[in-house]
Design a protein around this motif. Structure first.
Motif, mmCIF file in Angstrom:
data_model
loop_
_atom_site.group_PDB
_atom_site.id
_atom_site.type_symbol
_atom_site.label_atom_id
_atom_site.label_comp_id
_atom_site.label_asym_id
_atom_site.label_seq_id
_atom_site.Cartn_x
_atom_site.Cartn_y
_atom_site.Cartn_z
ATOM 1 N N ASP A 148 0.922 -1.124 0.095
ATOM 2 C CA ASP A 148 -0.215 -0.338 -0.136
ATOM 3 C C ASP A 148 0.469 1.600 -0.370
ATOM 4 O O ASP A 148 2.054 1.577 1.022
ATOM 5 N N ARG A 149 1.131 2.602 -0.880
ATOM 6 C CA ARG A 149 1.486 3.190 -1.276
ATOM 7 C C ARG A 149 1.251 4.542 -0.984
ATOM 8 O O ARG A 149 1.281 5.864 -1.332
ATOM 9 N N SER A 150 -0.436 4.392 0.006
ATOM 10 C CA SER A 150 -1.063 5.387 0.158
ATOM 11 C C SER A 150 -0.481 6.348 1.396
ATOM 12 O O SER A 150 0.020 6.042 2.959
ATOM 13 N N ASP A 151 -1.386 7.486 1.337
ATOM 14 C CA ASP A 151 -1.095 8.070 2.809
ATOM 15 C C ASP A 151 -1.942 7.942 4.413
ATOM 16 O O ASP A 151 -1.176 8.305 4.879
ATOM 17 N N ALA A 152 -3.133 7.190 3.544
ATOM 18 C CA ALA A 152 -3.518 6.646 4.743
ATOM 19 C C ALA A 152 -2.974 4.990 5.719
ATOM 20 O O ALA A 152 -2.521 5.102 6.246
ATOM 21 N N PHE A 153 -2.400 4.285 4.168
ATOM 22 C CA PHE A 153 -1.774 3.299 5.458
ATOM 23 C C PHE A 153 -0.331 4.007 6.144
ATOM 24 O O PHE A 153 0.428 3.660 6.975
ATOM 25 N N ILE A 154 0.411 5.325 5.412
ATOM 26 C CA ILE A 154 1.461 6.089 5.902
ATOM 27 C C ILE A 154 0.763 6.626 7.423
ATOM 28 O O ILE A 154 1.291 6.074 8.182
ATOM 29 N N ARG A 155 -0.095 7.119 7.275
ATOM 30 C CA ARG A 155 -0.908 7.650 8.892
ATOM 31 C C ARG A 155 -1.517 6.405 9.330
ATOM 32 O O ARG A 155 -1.036 6.851 10.765
ATOM 33 N N GLN A 156 -1.865 5.245 9.384
ATOM 34 C CA GLN A 156 -2.408 3.732 10.117
ATOM 35 C C GLN A 156 -0.423 3.054 10.656
ATOM 36 O O GLN A 156 -0.584 3.106 12.162
ATOM 37 N N SER A 157 -0.215 3.261 9.742
ATOM 38 C CA SER A 157 1.510 2.950 10.311
ATOM 39 C C SER A 157 2.572 3.745 11.391
ATOM 40 O O SER A 157 3.456 3.011 12.226
ATOM 41 N N ARG A 158 2.593 4.650 11.422
ATOM 42 C CA ARG A 158 3.208 5.873 11.566
ATOM 43 C C ARG A 158 3.612 5.897 13.108
ATOM 44 O O ARG A 158 1.965 5.218 14.078
ATOM 45 N N ASP A 159 4.143 6.896 14.301
ATOM 46 C CA ASP A 159 3.759 6.277 15.010
ATOM 47 C C ASP A 159 2.749 7.483 15.907
ATOM 48 O O ASP A 159 2.863 8.439 15.095
ATOM 49 N N ASN A 160 2.855 7.944 17.052
ATOM 50 C CA ASN A 160 1.482 9.002 17.669
ATOM 51 C C ASN A 160 2.051 10.384 16.994
ATOM 52 O O ASN A 160 1.090 10.976 16.900
ATOM 53 N N ASN A 161 3.246 10.372 17.800
ATOM 54 C CA ASN A 161 3.831 11.641 17.305
ATOM 55 C C ASN A 161 3.887 12.085 16.594
ATOM 56 O O ASN A 161 5.539 13.133 16.581
ATOM 57 N N ASN A 162 4.305 11.319 15.401
ATOM 58 C CA ASN A 162 4.777 11.411 13.867
ATOM 59 C C ASN A 162 3.269 12.398 13.313
ATOM 60 O O ASN A 162 2.532 11.366 12.557
ATOM 61 N N GLY A 163 3.058 13.245 12.336
ATOM 62 C CA GLY A 163 2.358 13.962 11.804
ATOM 63 C C GLY A 163 2.836 14.734 11.323
ATOM 64 O O GLY A 163 2.344 15.338 10.076
ATOM 65 N N LEU A 164 3.932 14.359 9.943
ATOM 66 C CA LEU A 164 4.879 15.105 9.453
ATOM 67 C C LEU A 164 4.373 15.004 8.159
ATOM 68 O O LEU A 164 3.126 14.137 7.730
#
Length: 167
Positions: A148-164
């Protein structure tokens, strides 16, 4: 194509920290279960590097022999610095794989190597530790497949402290 089944077998792992790091990688890269032999890990089972507590989600099972728990239909792949092995960059991962890793202070047992359908190695200038080897292998598997190359997948995968975001 999305890879369907990944299982890891660890032959007598020495370091609980390395196993905990493998469990974290297992959770990140979709491993379904981890088997291990020997008592060294059981005595030191602290999971101190498993900060996401994947040991509670991914079965981590002590067994007598790794070759007795081969998942049905799995291709057995040894990961070892052994002459004649396939360099990881040239390897095509099977859909259903059972990856076997030797101990940090040794090699896969010769009988396990003979049981493998393929043996791969990671080209390096020196030997890697167990956790680094497992992380690289699992990443290589993902990178060579579809994901999955989507931004939604990035949001799901990253740490809660990362909102870049890249704007």
């Amino acid at each position: 194509m999305v890879y369907s089944a990944v299982t890891i077998g660890l032959q007598n792992p020495k370091s609980a920290t390395n196993v905990a790091s493998i469990l974290r990688a297992a959770g990140c890269f979709g491993v379904s279960s981890v088997f291990y032999t020997g008592q060294r890990f059981g005595y030191a089972k602290e999971f101190n590097a498993d900060t996401k507590s994947f040991h509670r989600v991914i079965p981590t099972i002590g067994v007598e022999r790794l070759d007795t728990v081969i998942p049905q239909g799995a291709v057995v792949v040894g990961v070892e610095l052994v002459e004649g092995a396939i360099p990881l960059p040239e390897f095509t991962h099977p859909d259903n794989a059972y990856y076997l890793f030797g101990p940090e202070d040794g090699s896969l047992a010769p009988d396990l190597v003979r049981r493998c359908d393929a043996v791969v190695y990671i080209p390096t200038f020196n030997s890697l530790n167990l956790a680094a080897t497992a992380n690289i292998l699992l990443y290589d598997r993902l990178a060579k497949g579809q994901y999955d190359r989507s931004d939604a997948f990035i949001r799901q995968s990253r740490d809660n402290n990362n909102g870049l975001r890249l704007d």
